[in-house]
Design an enzyme around this catalytic site. Structure first.
Site, PDB file in Angstrom:
ATOM      1  N   GLY A  85      50.973  55.878  52.805  1.00  0.00           N
ATOM      2  CA  GLY A  85      51.145  55.079  51.591  1.00  0.00           C
ATOM      3  C   GLY A  85      52.603  54.815  51.269  1.00  0.00           C
ATOM      4  O   GLY A  85      53.464  55.681  51.451  1.00  0.00           O
ATOM      5  N   GLN A 126      55.444  72.506  53.129  1.00  0.00           N
ATOM      6  CA  GLN A 126      56.208  71.487  52.411  1.00  0.00           C
ATOM      7  C   GLN A 126      56.392  71.809  50.934  1.00  0.00           C
ATOM      8  O   GLN A 126      56.915  70.997  50.185  1.00  0.00           O
ATOM      9  CB  GLN A 126      55.572  70.104  52.598  1.00  0.00           C
ATOM     10  CG  GLN A 126      54.232  69.919  51.900  1.00  0.00           C
ATOM     11  CD  GLN A 126      53.566  68.626  52.337  1.00  0.00           C
ATOM     12  OE1 GLN A 126      53.196  68.450  53.489  1.00  0.00           O
ATOM     13  NE2 GLN A 126      53.425  67.705  51.396  1.00  0.00           N
ATOM     14  N   HIS A 141      44.388  56.968  48.020  1.00  0.00           N
ATOM     15  CA  HIS A 141      43.929  57.542  49.293  1.00  0.00           C
ATOM     16  C   HIS A 141      42.854  56.649  49.904  1.00  0.00           C
ATOM     17  O   HIS A 141      42.872  56.355  51.099  1.00  0.00           O
ATOM     18  CB  HIS A 141      43.301  58.929  49.073  1.00  0.00           C
ATOM     19  CG  HIS A 141      44.247  59.972  48.570  1.00  0.00           C
ATOM     20  ND1 HIS A 141      44.197  60.448  47.288  1.00  0.00           N
ATOM     21  CD2 HIS A 141      45.250  60.651  49.187  1.00  0.00           C
ATOM     22  CE1 HIS A 141      45.125  61.385  47.126  1.00  0.00           C
ATOM     23  NE2 HIS A 141      45.784  61.521  48.266  1.00  0.00           N
ATOM     24  N   LYS A 186      53.627  54.603  48.403  1.00  0.00           N
ATOM     25  CA  LYS A 186      53.906  55.405  47.204  1.00  0.00           C
ATOM     26  C   LYS A 186      54.965  56.471  47.509  1.00  0.00           C
ATOM     27  O   LYS A 186      55.869  56.710  46.735  1.00  0.00           O
ATOM     28  CB  LYS A 186      52.593  56.056  46.752  1.00  0.00           C
ATOM     29  CG  LYS A 186      52.704  57.305  45.932  1.00  0.00           C
ATOM     30  CD  LYS A 186      52.928  56.992  44.484  1.00  0.00           C
ATOM     31  CE  LYS A 186      53.240  58.195  43.640  1.00  0.00           C
ATOM     32  NZ  LYS A 186      52.720  59.462  44.046  1.00  0.00           N
ATOM     33  N   ASP A 187      54.805  57.119  48.680  1.00  0.00           N
ATOM     34  CA  ASP A 187      55.767  58.143  49.098  1.00  0.00           C
ATOM     35  C   ASP A 187      56.771  57.485  50.037  1.00  0.00           C
ATOM     36  O   ASP A 187      56.744  57.701  51.251  1.00  0.00           O
ATOM     37  CB  ASP A 187      55.037  59.305  49.766  1.00  0.00           C
ATOM     38  CG  ASP A 187      54.094  59.988  48.802  1.00  0.00           C
ATOM     39  OD1 ASP A 187      54.542  60.823  48.021  1.00  0.00           O
ATOM     40  OD2 ASP A 187      52.890  59.631  48.794  1.00  0.00           O
ATOM     41  N   SER A 237      48.355  59.239  41.479  1.00  0.00           N
ATOM     42  CA  SER A 237      48.845  60.450  42.140  1.00  0.00           C
ATOM     43  C   SER A 237      47.914  61.601  41.782  1.00  0.00           C
ATOM     44  O   SER A 237      47.416  61.674  40.650  1.00  0.00           O
ATOM     45  CB  SER A 237      50.262  60.778  41.634  1.00  0.00           C
ATOM     46  OG  SER A 237      50.601  62.112  41.966  1.00  0.00           O
TER      47      SER A 237
HETATM   48  P1  AMP Z   1      48.784  63.061  49.581  1.00  0.00           P
HETATM   49  O1  AMP Z   1      47.362  63.492  49.506  1.00  0.00           O
HETATM   50  O2  AMP Z   1      49.471  63.047  48.259  1.00  0.00           O
HETATM   51  O3  AMP Z   1      49.554  63.752  50.658  1.00  0.00           O
HETATM   52  O4  AMP Z   1      48.731  61.517  50.003  1.00  0.00           O
HETATM   53  C1  AMP Z   1      48.099  61.109  51.185  1.00  0.00           C
HETATM   54  C2  AMP Z   1      48.493  59.680  51.471  1.00  0.00           C
HETATM   55  O5  AMP Z   1      48.082  58.852  50.385  1.00  0.00           O
HETATM   56  C3  AMP Z   1      50.003  59.502  51.624  1.00  0.00           C
HETATM   57  O6  AMP Z   1      50.272  58.652  52.720  1.00  0.00           O
HETATM   58  C4  AMP Z   1      50.392  58.880  50.318  1.00  0.00           C
HETATM   59  O7  AMP Z   1      51.562  58.083  50.405  1.00  0.00           O
HETATM   60  C5  AMP Z   1      49.183  58.038  50.000  1.00  0.00           C
HETATM   61  N1  AMP Z   1      49.114  57.738  48.567  1.00  0.00           N
HETATM   62  C6  AMP Z   1      49.235  58.612  47.539  1.00  0.00           C
HETATM   63  N2  AMP Z   1      49.190  57.954  46.362  1.00  0.00           N
HETATM   64  C7  AMP Z   1      49.023  56.647  46.650  1.00  0.00           C
HETATM   65  C8  AMP Z   1      48.914  55.453  45.847  1.00  0.00           C
HETATM   66  N3  AMP Z   1      48.952  55.489  44.530  1.00  0.00           N
HETATM   67  N4  AMP Z   1      48.776  54.266  46.501  1.00  0.00           N
HETATM   68  C9  AMP Z   1      48.743  54.232  47.861  1.00  0.00           C
HETATM   69  N5  AMP Z   1      48.835  55.307  48.656  1.00  0.00           N
HETATM   70  C10 AMP Z   1      48.988  56.494  48.067  1.00  0.00           C
END
Ligand code: AMP
Length: 366
Positions: free
Chosen positions: A218, A132, A108, A220-221, A256
């Site tokens: 990210g 979601q 993040h 990642k997703d 994650s």
């Molecule tokens: P989330 O809080 O899981 O919804 O993630 C918020 C943002 O952080 C999303 O755009 C994710 O793709 C990104 N993100 C989550 N994990 C990672 C990671 N390991 N590396 C880079 N970006 C990430």
């Protein structure tokens, strides 16, 4: 396609290099070289790069906006967030936006850092979006640590955090949702019906509330990134998508928020996801593997050699359409999802598969 491009670039650079080298030796070889070099080069160097690079650097630096004074702002209502964003806009500021569900880790924060370096104002949203999550998923127990998150955002120089409650986002009369279509039924979508419709709906709403010039997502997703890019293009939303690379632990496990669910034994086996991706990369780049079925079987065997891990899917797809590749060729996204006990984790790797005889026929549509 990749091989063709490489060839043409090589040819072009050779042709260009010859006159350049000649010109340089003419300028530098005489004993007067310092004088001639300074006379000839100074005006050109000053005029050309400065005109181009200075405005770019200025744009990247944080503009001092009156609206940003007084430290990091917190907004809980749509109205207060929109008012702030309108003020930024009125002062000519550019907004970079990072949507999140909180429980921050370095992944993040890498997006926040990127946004900080490219915009006047950085806004982060923290919202665990009920839309979601399907029934039986981890909405209730999703990790939440607001105090720590806010500290980290303050340290990262974030200007404002948008923290709505679910009823603020989805009031009594809320009825309109986004329907993604086929892309949302593949990969994670096959296991999480409605998930990407929920993601797109919340992101479309957040874009309407935060009104950013850039949104940071990210890699990642990967499926989420592809689908959101598609939504933004399809709905003509005026925002630029900036993607950030996957941040990993030293042993390769992608960071994650859900990693905190893992037991010690599961955590010890979790690096197998990335190991399988690297195995595929080696097989493609060194072993010339082009058959997705055989390669998928090898990856699965590596992952499921651990009794803690069960593969949900391994897919090798076109990174824009998410269409499965029948033969590996061109830019290929290898994405997987694995169950570790009650937790499911995802990971992916984008590989540029070199062209070959088998792949050649498929390179045009890729
Ligand atoms: P989330 O809080 O899981 O919804 O993630 C918020 C943002 O952080 C999303 O755009 C994710 O793709 C990104 N993100 C989550 N994990 C990672 C990671 N390991 N590396 C880079 N970006 C990430």
């Amino acid at each position: 396609m990749a091989a063709g491009k490489k060839k043409s670039v090589g040819k072009a650079s050779k042709k260009k290099a010859v006159p350049k080298k000649k010109a340089t030796t003419k300028k530098t070889s005489p004993s007067k070289k310092k004088v001639t070099a300074s006379k000839a080069a100074v005006p050109k160097r000053k005029a050309v790069p400065k005109k181009k690079s200075v405005p770019k650097k200025k744009a990247a630096a944080k503009k001092k906006l009156a609206v940003a004074e007084g430290g990091m702002k917190r907004f809980q209502s749509v109205e207060s967030q929109q008012r702030f964003s309108r003020q930024v806009c009125a002062e000519g500021g550019k907004i970079g936006f990072v949507p999140t569900m909180g429980a921050f880790h370095a992944g993040h924060l890498s997006l926040v850092k990127k946004a900080r370096s490219q915009n006047d104002i950085v806004i982060v949203s923290i919202f665990v979006n009920p839309l979601q999550f399907s029934e039986g998923e981890d909405f209730e127990r999703y990790p939440r640590d607001l105090a720590r998150d806010l500290d980290q955002l303050r340290d990262a120089g974030v200007d404002a955090v948008f923290l709505p409650e679910p009823h603020e986002m989805y009031g009594e009369n809320f009825t309109t949702t986004i329907s993604v279509g086929e892309m949302a039924t593949r990969m994670c979508g096959a296991y999480r019906p409605g998930h990407f419709d929920g993601v797109c709906t919340v992101v479309a709403k957040l874009l309407g509330i935060v009104m950013p010039q850039r949104i940071y997502l990210g890699e990642k997703d990967a499926q989420q990134l592809v689908i959101l890019r598609r939504m933004i293009a399809d709905l003509n939303i005026d925002v630029r998508v900036v993607a950030g690379p996957i941040v990993r632990e030293k042993d390769g496990l992608a960071l994650s928020s859900r990693n905190t669910y893992l037991s010690e034994a599961e955590r010890a086996e979790a690096p197998r996801l990335y190991e399988a991706l690297r195995l595929a990369q080696r097989e493609i780049l060194v072993g010339q593997a082009r058959d997705p079925i055989a390669l998928t079987a090898k990856m699965r065997a590596h992952i499921e050699a651990s009794r803690h891990l069960r593969v949900r899917y391994i897919e090798m797809v076109d990174p824009e359409s998410l269409e499965p590749r029948e033969v590996l060729t061109g830019r290929t996204l290898i994405a997987l999802s694995v169950d570790l006990g009650e937790t499911h984790l995802i990971d992916n790797l984008l590989i540029n598969v070199p062209g070959g005889r088998m792949a050649a026929g498929f390179s045009a549509p890729a």
